[in-house]
Design a protein around this motif. Structure first.
Motif: not given
Length: 161
Positions: A26-42, A44-51
């Motif tokens: 929350l204190s970092q704002g856009y950039s902090g939240f964007r890092r979290l979303l980028d990690g989630m997107t990655e 999902i992109k690389t997810a295998r069955d067990a993930d």
């Protein structure tokens, strides 16, 4: 100030650690939240069955800690349903196509036969790349559009000179 990653987020051990992470983002704002979303997107992109199950839990945790992502950007108003839908589509692909059938060349095709527009094709993909593209675009389909994930069995290719 730390720049925590998705890996840090998914392994937060306590409610106190979650609250500290939440306050930091929350204190970092856009950039902090964007890092979290980028990690989630990655993830999902690389997810295998067990993930899949772990990613489902991580998205649920993120949506609990950040229930109004629109405060970071108007474009993220519906990010949690979008990530859930993308992950659900990837889960469907992974559960439908057995691991033994995943080798080879794949492609994703999208079209709407009701309108005059070009067919979109992503050829020459490895299975997991094709599965992600299918999962990414599947929730966004409009009326009469279709998406196909298909394995290429035979290819004849010529290159002009």
């Amino acid at each position: 100030m730390d720049n925590h990653t998705y890996e840090d987020f998914k392994t937060l051990p306590t409610i106190e650690a979650e609250n500290a992470f939440q306050n930091e983002v929350l204190s970092q704002g856009y950039s902090g939240f964007r890092r979290l979303l980028d990690g989630m997107t990655e993830a999902i992109k690389t997810a295998r069955d067990a993930d899949i199950e772990g990613i489902e839990m991580t998205i649920a945790k993120a949506s609990r800690l950040f229930p109004e992502p629109v405060i970071f950007s108007p474009s993220w108003e519906c990010i949690w349903p979008e990530l859930h839908a993308t992950l659900a589509a990837k889960k469907h692909v992974l559960s439908t196509i057995s691991p033994t059938d995943r080798k080879g060349e794949w492609q994703v095709i999208m079209d709407n036969p009701q309108v005059v527009q070009e067919v979109v094709c992503y050829p020459g993909l490895e299975f997991h790349d094709a599965a992600y593209l299918y999962a990414y675009f599947r929730p966004q389909l409009e009326k009469s559009e279709y998406i196909r994930l298909q394995k290429i069995q035979t290819v004849i290719q010529e290159v002009g000179s």
